[in-house]
Design a protein around this motif. Structure first.
Motif, mmCIF file in Angstrom:
data_model
loop_
_atom_site.group_PDB
_atom_site.id
_atom_site.type_symbol
_atom_site.label_atom_id
_atom_site.label_comp_id
_atom_site.label_asym_id
_atom_site.label_seq_id
_atom_site.Cartn_x
_atom_site.Cartn_y
_atom_site.Cartn_z
ATOM 1 N N SER A 166 27.607 53.909 54.269
ATOM 2 C CA SER A 166 27.914 52.733 55.102
ATOM 3 C C SER A 166 28.710 51.681 54.348
ATOM 4 C CB SER A 166 26.620 52.102 55.626
ATOM 5 O OG SER A 166 25.960 52.975 56.498
ATOM 6 N N GLY A 167 28.803 51.828 53.024
ATOM 7 C CA GLY A 167 29.575 50.884 52.242
ATOM 8 C C GLY A 167 29.025 49.466 52.323
ATOM 9 N N CYS A 205 45.772 42.011 39.174
ATOM 10 C CA CYS A 205 45.628 40.678 39.789
ATOM 11 C C CYS A 205 46.389 39.625 38.982
ATOM 12 C CB CYS A 205 44.150 40.285 39.830
ATOM 13 S SG CYS A 205 43.123 41.280 40.893
ATOM 14 N N GLY A 206 46.345 38.387 39.481
ATOM 15 C CA GLY A 206 46.973 37.264 38.802
ATOM 16 C C GLY A 206 46.174 36.817 37.585
ATOM 17 N N LYS A 207 46.648 35.729 36.971
ATOM 18 C CA LYS A 207 46.026 35.259 35.719
ATOM 19 C C LYS A 207 44.551 34.881 35.935
ATOM 20 C CE LYS A 207 48.379 32.659 32.888
ATOM 21 N NZ LYS A 207 49.200 31.545 32.342
ATOM 22 N N GLY A 208 44.293 34.060 36.934
ATOM 23 C CA GLY A 208 42.932 33.605 37.198
ATOM 24 C C GLY A 208 42.098 34.640 37.919
ATOM 25 N N THR A 209 42.682 35.253 38.943
ATOM 26 C CA THR A 209 41.945 36.273 39.695
ATOM 27 C C THR A 209 41.637 37.482 38.822
ATOM 28 O OG1 THR A 209 44.105 37.001 40.545
ATOM 29 C CG2 THR A 209 42.743 35.651 42.008
ATOM 30 N N GLY A 210 42.546 37.796 37.894
ATOM 31 C CA GLY A 210 42.322 38.917 36.994
ATOM 32 C C GLY A 210 41.112 38.692 36.099
ATOM 33 N N THR A 211 40.976 37.465 35.598
ATOM 34 C CA THR A 211 39.827 37.146 34.749
ATOM 35 C C THR A 211 38.533 37.194 35.557
ATOM 36 O OG1 THR A 211 41.160 35.760 33.292
ATOM 37 C CG2 THR A 211 38.788 35.368 33.286
ATOM 38 N N ALA A 212 38.565 36.614 36.763
ATOM 39 C CA ALA A 212 37.372 36.627 37.620
ATOM 40 C C ALA A 212 36.959 38.063 37.944
ATOM 41 C CB ALA A 212 37.643 35.845 38.904
ATOM 42 N N TYR A 213 37.935 38.881 38.327
ATOM 43 C CA TYR A 213 37.671 40.287 38.659
ATOM 44 C C TYR A 213 37.084 41.024 37.455
ATOM 45 C CZ TYR A 213 38.723 45.237 39.486
ATOM 46 O OH TYR A 213 38.636 46.609 39.598
ATOM 47 N N ALA A 214 37.682 40.830 36.289
ATOM 48 C CA ALA A 214 37.214 41.522 35.084
ATOM 49 C C ALA A 214 35.791 41.095 34.719
ATOM 50 C CB ALA A 214 38.161 41.236 33.917
ATOM 51 N N GLU A 215 35.502 39.811 34.883
ATOM 52 C CA GLU A 215 34.166 39.309 34.564
ATOM 53 C C GLU A 215 33.122 39.916 35.503
ATOM 54 O OE1 GLU A 215 31.634 37.127 32.134
ATOM 55 O OE2 GLU A 215 33.802 37.404 31.920
ATOM 56 N N ILE A 216 33.482 40.036 36.780
ATOM 57 C CA ILE A 216 32.572 40.667 37.738
ATOM 58 C C ILE A 216 32.355 42.132 37.363
ATOM 59 C CG2 ILE A 216 32.278 41.409 40.141
ATOM 60 C CD1 ILE A 216 31.861 38.439 39.811
ATOM 61 N N ARG A 217 33.456 42.820 37.104
ATOM 62 C CA ARG A 217 33.342 44.254 36.830
ATOM 63 C C ARG A 217 32.651 44.558 35.494
ATOM 64 N NH1 ARG A 217 32.640 45.306 40.905
ATOM 65 N NH2 ARG A 217 33.968 46.120 42.560
ATOM 66 N N ARG A 218 32.639 43.624 34.586
ATOM 67 C CA ARG A 218 31.877 43.822 33.352
ATOM 68 C C ARG A 218 30.375 43.882 33.615
ATOM 69 N NH1 ARG A 218 35.967 41.331 30.309
ATOM 70 N NH2 ARG A 218 35.414 39.234 31.017
ATOM 71 N N ASN A 219 29.963 43.273 34.701
ATOM 72 C CA ASN A 219 28.533 43.147 34.987
ATOM 73 C C ASN A 219 28.086 43.855 36.263
ATOM 74 O OD1 ASN A 219 27.527 40.872 32.960
ATOM 75 N ND2 ASN A 219 29.547 40.253 33.696
ATOM 76 N N VAL A 220 29.019 44.051 37.194
ATOM 77 C CA VAL A 220 28.691 44.653 38.491
ATOM 78 C C VAL A 220 29.690 45.774 38.760
ATOM 79 C CG1 VAL A 220 28.288 44.229 40.943
ATOM 80 C CG2 VAL A 220 27.925 42.381 39.289
ATOM 81 N N LYS A 221 29.235 46.992 38.834
ATOM 82 C CA LYS A 221 30.126 48.153 38.947
ATOM 83 C C LYS A 221 30.593 48.380 40.390
ATOM 84 C CE LYS A 221 29.643 48.832 34.603
ATOM 85 N NZ LYS A 221 30.724 48.333 33.711
ATOM 86 N N HIS A 222 31.710 49.093 40.509
ATOM 87 C CA HIS A 222 32.226 49.528 41.806
ATOM 88 C C HIS A 222 31.161 50.353 42.535
ATOM 89 C CE1 HIS A 222 35.171 51.088 44.727
ATOM 90 N NE2 HIS A 222 34.582 52.264 44.553
ATOM 91 N N ILE A 223 31.075 50.172 43.841
ATOM 92 C CA ILE A 223 30.099 50.913 44.641
ATOM 93 C C ILE A 223 30.771 52.176 45.176
ATOM 94 C CG2 ILE A 223 28.585 50.858 46.661
ATOM 95 C CD1 ILE A 223 28.521 47.789 46.345
ATOM 96 N N ASP A 224 30.405 53.322 44.604
ATOM 97 C CA ASP A 224 30.983 54.596 45.020
ATOM 98 C C ASP A 224 30.106 55.267 46.070
ATOM 99 O OD1 ASP A 224 32.961 56.646 44.778
ATOM 100 O OD2 ASP A 224 31.448 57.853 43.723
#
Length: 509
Positions: free
Chosen positions: A379-380, A457-476
């Motif tokens: 169901s994602g 992503c952009g400069k700011g969005t890239g950092t935000a995305y990377a910080e999230i992905r360091r702690n919360v993984k993609h939902i497969d």
């Protein structure tokens, strides 16, 4: 660590929050001590002369005309505290109680309340020891101040009621004794000075404002991440466009979004796609988020005025030898802005949920339906959007203004009440809900960005995305979704997340 000296004149929202959160030690200066003593000397003189002063030598509320004999003046103050400790419901959060005590001390040290220096010193000791009263959250109508909640706060001072000792709830007198303190015996005017004020609603105001300022920045970050995931345009964020409608918040939001999206490879990938403009929830972020920022700034001005005000009754003007009975306890200024702020925060959640809805709708996003590559079996993020929608709808109910209501009390002597306490508590609930709505948008937008790899992503969005992905993984594959939402909350609301994004993108307004 340096002691923070209170003077009742220049305490800010951020300072108050820092003092409570970091358990900083407080004190008062010599000049403040002089003001307190001068005010008290006038009270002592009036009592000696047997003058009639409301709440000092008379009863309270409808009993304003009942003269109290000098021999009963101390008992009058004690009776006031225990009789007015009539709160019900769940206890207030402990940090709110600590803020209440801090703000009450800051009001008393202005020198217009007529209390003894010994009482102020006792309150400071209680604060510095971390003694925290158990205060039921319901019972204030917001005029004559937050009477019931502040009475429970004052009860601890005199050894009545309950307080926390570590995580244990004990009788207040036992907690005082554990810290080498005795119950304080109140004298004339002091009970009234402790409970006549707006410190509960103002404490909520401080807490909500501090977090709302950060949430406003997070909403810009979450919106920018959604722009990336939905392949939106930054054209609508042009500074030239904002300057012809020069609301400060609008200009600042657009600047934030431009900084966050700068150098986005995702944006460059579709720059000639032919799409003319985005949906309102993307295109109108400067106008909506900006209006929320302006609201926060206005509310901040009112709350910072309030937390540096004398709010009891009567007030003592020692220089002119006057006691003036008035209504500085009336919570209307705080009630109105707490209602205003909860409406603004509701809107921040409202537009965020609309972006989340677009992210999970494959026909609008161009992304896999419900952001899962294996739809049907999985169901994602379908129900994550339901949760956001539920919180948005709950906020709409909570945002009904409390301040438009009034109900008379004390046999119609107190015939108009602000209900600011209710406005403040509901504003706190709206804030908590909106924080989760923003977290759900960030969860969904990062999931969407995953499907756009290898584009960056952009400069700011890239950092935000990377910080999230360091702690919360993609939902497969489908997982326990609430844990994922909570994990995002843990990342974005901890100190340092916004600052790391700002380090990449530049300071956000």
């Amino acid at each position: 660590m340096k002691k923070i000296l209170l003077n009742g004149e220049n305490l800010t929202v951020s300072q108050a929050k820092e003092i409570v959160d970091k358990n900083l030690e407080i004190g008062i200066s010599n000049s403040t001590i002089t003001k307190i003593k001068t005010s008290r000397n006038v009270i002592e003189k009036w009592i000696k002369n047997d003058e009639v002063i409301y709440g000092v030598t008379t009863g309270f509320g409808e009993f304003k005309d009942v003269k109290i004999p000098q021999k009963d003046i101390e008992k009058l103050q004690h009776n006031l505290i225990i009789s007015h400790s009539a709160g019900v419901g769940e206890p207030l959060p402990r940090n709110i109680v600590r803020l209440m005590l801090l703000l009450r001390i800051n009001s008393l040290v202005k020198g217009y309340s007529g209390v003894r220096l010994e009482l102020v010193k006792q309150l400071i000791k209680i604060f510095n020891f971390g003694i925290t009263a158990y205060i039921p959250s319901q019972g204030s109508v917001g005029s004559s101040g937050d009477l019931a909640p502040l009475s429970h706060l004052a009860g601890v001072v005199i050894g009545e009621g309950y307080a926390y000792f570590g995580n244990e709830l004990l009788p207040a007198k036992h907690v005082l004794a554990e810290h080498g303190l005795r119950p304080f015996k109140l004298s004339a005017k002091e009970g009234l000075a402790l409970i006549n004020g707006t410190q509960m609603m103002s404490a909520f105001g401080v807490e909500v404002l501090y977090r709302a300022k950060r949430l406003s920045k997070l909403a810009d970050i979450s919106g920018a991440l959604s722009i990336e995931a939905l392949k939106g345009t930054d054209t609508a964020f042009s500074d030239k466009l904002q300057r012809v409608r020069p609301h400060t918040g609008q200009i600042n939001t657009a600047a934030n979004l431009r900084r966050l999206l700068k150098n986005s490879k995702i944006r460059l990938s579709h720059i000639d796609c032919g799409k003319v403009q985005d949906a309102y929830s993307l295109r109108c972020m400067p106008q909506v988020h900006g209006a929320v920022k302006d609201t926060i700034e206005y509310v901040n001005k009112v709350i910072e005025t309030e937390i540096n005000s004398a709010t009891d009754n009567p007030l003592i003007f020692a220089k002119s030898n006057e006691h003036i009975e008035g209504g500085n306890f009336h919570g209307e200024p705080v009630a109105l802005v707490m209602d205003f702020l909860k409406i603004a925060l509701s809107e921040l959640g409202n537009i965020s949920e609309r972006r989340t809805a677009r992210l999970v709708d494959g026909s609008l996003s161009g992304l896999p339906r419900f952001l899962t590559a294996k739809g049907g079996l999985n169901s994602g993020l379908m129900i994550a959007q339901y949760t956001a929608a539920s919180l948005v709808s709950e906020n709409k109910v909570l945002s009904h203004p409390a301040s438009v209501d009034s109900i008379p009390t004390s046999a119609n002597q107190e015939d108009h009440n602000s209900l600011g306490s209710i406005a403040a508590r509901k504003c706190f609930e709206v804030l908590n809900n909106t924080e989760k709505i923003i977290a759900i948008e960030i969860l969904c937008s990062c999931q969407g960005i995953d499907f756009l790899k290898p584009l960056k992503c952009g400069k700011g969005t890239g950092t935000a995305y990377a910080e999230i992905r360091r702690n919360v993984k993609h939902i497969d594959e489908d997982i326990l979704m609430s844990e994922h939402i909570n994990a995002v909350c843990d990342v974005i609301f901890r100190e340092g997340f916004i600052e790391s994004v700002e380090k990449s993108a530049g300071k956000l307004s």
